[in-house]
Design an enzyme around this catalytic site. Structure first.
Site, PDB file in Angstrom:
ATOM      1  N   ARG A 143       0.800  -1.222   0.000  1.00 46.47           N
ATOM      2  CA  ARG A 143       0.000   0.000   0.000  1.00 46.47           C
ATOM      3  C   ARG A 143       0.835   1.276   0.000  1.00 46.47           C
ATOM      4  NH1 ARG A 143      -5.110  -1.107   2.453  1.00 46.47           N
ATOM      5  NH2 ARG A 143      -5.654   1.092   2.264  1.00 46.47           N
ATOM      6  N   HIS A 149      -7.279  -3.152  -7.559  1.00 46.91           N
ATOM      7  CA  HIS A 149      -7.030  -2.451  -6.288  1.00 46.91           C
ATOM      8  C   HIS A 149      -8.332  -2.310  -5.500  1.00 46.91           C
ATOM      9  CE1 HIS A 149      -4.216  -0.071  -3.880  1.00 46.91           C
ATOM     10  NE2 HIS A 149      -5.204   0.765  -3.639  1.00 46.91           N
ATOM     11  N   TYR A 167     -16.921  14.000 -13.320  1.00 46.38           N
ATOM     12  CA  TYR A 167     -16.806  15.184 -14.168  1.00 46.38           C
ATOM     13  C   TYR A 167     -15.474  15.268 -14.911  1.00 46.38           C
ATOM     14  CZ  TYR A 167     -20.745  16.737 -11.281  1.00 46.38           C
ATOM     15  OH  TYR A 167     -21.947  16.822 -10.639  1.00 46.38           O
TER      16      TYR A 167
END
Length: 745
Positions: free
Chosen positions: A31, A77, A121
């Site tokens: 990680r 992931h 967006y």
């Protein structure tokens, strides 16, 4: 059928220790920390690979980030969409990364801390450099692939990055018990350093620093401790001093202005706003009188923070003040920690370069081995086809006489002629002597008749010659380290020519910023605090002119020195102090500043029950009384401590401080309880204790009763109070003994 349960007895601490170590290593490796080879954390690697797999290339249309994030989370992931999108956004921000890897389209945040728009967006695609230097050759078996989290897909263990990305883009990450913080460097300098290291693998860190002199932050600025960089790069740990770039411009009327055009890398984001607030505070607190106005004119073109100055301003002193008191000068804590061979290691500059160079040779070796194998297979097929063209009539005879493909192939490979009809014994004899390889036989059987045209045969022979050249080239590269190095250097030169940019950060040794504190002229002032907690300091003359209004409008009015400290005692037994110099000197009608903004006190830390200047406490005795009647006298000198917050007294569970006041031995005090009991004592009857003692019982309380008020009598005033509709003259109460109930009124 039942199976017998198997109970394993073990120490709980051992299970916890093993489980926590497993968790910590998972966070460290999977990680938080980058791999030294490609300089990427798993979430970054998976995002880039997913975009590559989706075909979102630099020369193709942008795709919605929500699509990229969802695909990455579903395939590789599974740790949440926010972490993936955050990684994608950071990789596109030119003010955070020395070499952005993703081309973002839409609102991807700003250097001033504005967040990116929602992923639905925004759109993105790979940068050209990412495709060419980070993801190329994935189809040539250059890196190992492993199963994803649910073993339904394959993902690369590491990306075939052709440049030292760990140095170029730096890294930051917090794991369990460790963290990494690697500064970004200049692309061209790192490439030159890598080329030099390839040609001289025994190069030291000091020699490598001739090519890579230090960090190159995207925000520019100045590295101010050049002489300390060598030790930092030798050990992989240290602090880099960085300053913003300040320019002086001429303004109107002979005035000058300071313009901050570059900021320290650590100031990115919300810290720009904090920096501006720090400057406002310096002006408000009169630490400087040189600044007339502050404007932030920053835009997409770059940082521009303008400080308009008064005439004859001392620019050097002001710059030193900004360096010392704001984040215009800051430190970047270097900790070059990365995953090497599956374990975290703190690396020097040379170590990182050595790992990256070894990785380049490994990538090149695997790439050219794959290419060599393909060319050798191609050569085998080409030789078979060329040979077949020489005996094409015989091959056609074999094909026409065979009953099936397997029979024809057996004849071509092994010379088996059984069951095949030939025109003559001579043809059969020639067919028995054919010994093509299996791959050649397959190619012959798949060959189209058009290949028999003369020009096609010439093209085949020309292609065969090219194949032989490539085989010789690849064998030469694989057999010679020098030739391999030359090929890698050529590739690096091409990358440098395409993607290099000028250095933005200067590296130098700068003088320590020294701020000469103005000698404080001691003077008498009056501290005022209203019931809402707004405070100010006024000079004595101003107070005397407005004495009646000041006493009526303020909860605390304290005469003190401007060099003194104000002490705030709370009902939970804490004392918070603030320097009088830190409280603004104002006009009487100014509102003042709230005590929360100047001290460590806030409303969550109990209610203020007493306020006094430290100078007034020294040499005297302070009386503490709690709601349960616990009382003590404390020497005022005990509160003269440097801490902003300290314990003022010790309390029993559930108890609160009711009242605090300054007394002497003959001061009369009166306890008043909720049930109407009054007890008058001399303060001298209360024993003196240390501040961390609980004290003794001042009044004996009945069931469900508590002290409601404490009255410290001034013998010059006749105090009369109203209690339950009755007037009680406190000075006429008879003196009692400590730890008694007193008189009920």
């Amino acid at each position: 059928m039942t199976t017998e349960e198997q109970i394993i007895r073990t120490e709980y601490s051992e299970i916890m220790q093993k489980s926590y170590i497993d968790y910590a290593m998972s966070v460290i490796i999977s990680r938080a920390l980058p791999d030294v080879r490609d300089g990427l954390k798993p979430v970054q690697r998976r995002t880039l690979y997913d975009m590559y797999e989706l075909g979102i290339r630099y020369d193709r249309p942008y795709r919605k980030c929500a699509r990229i994030v969802g695909d990455t989370m579903g395939k590789y992931h599974p740790h949440g969409d926010s972490s993936i999108y955050e990684a994608l956004v950071v990789m596109s921000q030119s003010f955070k990364k020395g070499l952005p890897l993703i081309d973002g389209h839409g609102n991807f945040g700003s250097i001033e801390g504005d967040g990116a728009a929602a992923m639905r967006y925004t759109e993105a695609r790979l940068e050209k450099v990412t495709q060419e230097a980070y993801l190329a050759d994935l189809d040539k078996n250059v890196v190992d692939f492993g199963p994803n989290f649910d073993e339904t897909e394959k993902e690369p263990i590491v990306l075939p990055v052709r440049v030292p990305n760990l140095l170029i883009n730096g890294a930051e990450g917090i794991a369990v018990g460790m963290a990494t913080n690697i500064p970004p460097h200049n692309f061209g300098e790192v490439i030159e350093g890598m080329k030099a290291f390839m040609q001289n693998p025994k190069m030291t860190t000091a020699e490598l620093m001739e090519y890579i002199p230090g960090p190159d932050f995207p925000t520019g600025g100045i590295v101010g401790n050049k002489d300390e960089l060598r030790e930092i790069y030798e050990t992989g740990i240290g602090k880099i001093k960085i300053r913003g770039r300040v320019e002086v411009e001429k303004g109107k009327g002979g005035k000058q202005r300071l313009v901050i055009t570059e900021i320290p890398y650590t100031m990115i984001g919300a810290n720009i706003g904090k920096f501006l607030n720090d400057i406002y505070t310096l002006v408000e607190d009169k630490k400087t009188n040189d600044i007339v106005d502050i404007t932030n004119q920053s835009s997409k073109e770059g940082i521009r923070i303008v400080l308009d100055l008064r005439k004859d301003a001392d620019i050097e002193a002001l710059c030193n003040l900004l360096y010392k008191k704001t984040r215009l000068e800051d430190t970047f804590g270097v900790n070059m920690l990365a995953v090497c061979d599956g374990r975290p290691e703190t690396l020097s500059l040379r170590d990182i370069m050595a790992h990256c160079v070894d990785f380049q040779y490994e990538l090149a070796t695997r790439k050219y081995n794959t290419l060599l194998t393909k060319e050798q297979e191609k050569k085998e097929v080409q030789e078979g086809l060329i040979r077949a063209c020489d005996v094409i009539d015989l091959i056609i005879e074999i094909l026409r006489g065979s009953k099936n493909v397997a029979q024809a192939k057996a004849c071509l490979v092994q010379g088996v002629t059984d069951g095949i009809r030939f025109k003559s014994k001579e043809s059969e004899k020639l067919a028995a002597g054919l010994h093509f390889t299996d791959r050649q036989a397959t190619a012959i059987l798949d060959m189209r008749l058009v290949k028999l045209i003369g020009l096609e045969i010439e093209a085949l022979e020309k292609e065969h010659a090219e194949t032989l050249k490539k085989i010789a080239l690849y064998e030469g590269l694989l057999g010679s380290r020098a030739k391999m190095t030359k090929a890698l250097v050529k590739e690096l030169d091409a990358f440098k020519e395409a993607y290099d940019r000028p250095r933005r950060t200067d590296i130098d040794n700068v003088k320590e910023a020294v701020v000469e504190e103005k000698k404080i002229e001691e003077m008498d002032v009056v501290f005022l605090m209203d019931r809402f907690g707004y405070t100010k300091v006024v000079d004595v003359a101003t107070y005397e002119r407005n004495k009646e209004a000041a006493d009526a409008e303020n909860k605390s009015v304290i005469r003190c020195k401007n060099t003194d400290r104000i002490c705030l005692f709370t009902d939970i037994g804490q004392m918070h102090s603030v320097k009088v110099m830190d409280i603004p000197l104002m006009r009487f009608r100014d509102k003042g500043r709230h005590m929360d903004t100047m001290s460590s006190y806030d409303n969550s830390q109990g209610n203020i029950v007493y306020v006094e200047a430290m100078g007034n406490l020294k040499g005297g005795q302070v009386l503490f009384v709690t709601r349960t009647g616990m009382s003590k006298l404390v020497d005022g000198d005990e509160f003269d401590v440097s801490k902003r917050t300290t314990a003022a007294t010790k309390l029993n569970d559930g108890d609160l401080v009711l009242a605090i006041g300054q007394v002497h031995a003959m001061t009369s005090i009166v306890y008043q309880t909720k049930k109407g009991y009054f007890l008058r004592l001399l303060a001298g009857d209360i024993p003196a204790k240390k501040k961390m003692a609980v004290g003794v019982r001042g009044i004996k309380l009945g069931p469900n009763d508590e002290v409601e008020a404490l009255h410290i009598l001034d013998e010059t005033i006749d105090p009369t109070i109203s209690a339950k509709g009755k007037d009680v003259a406190l000075h006429r109460l008879h003196f009692g003994r400590r730890d008694t109930k007193g008189t009920k009124k």
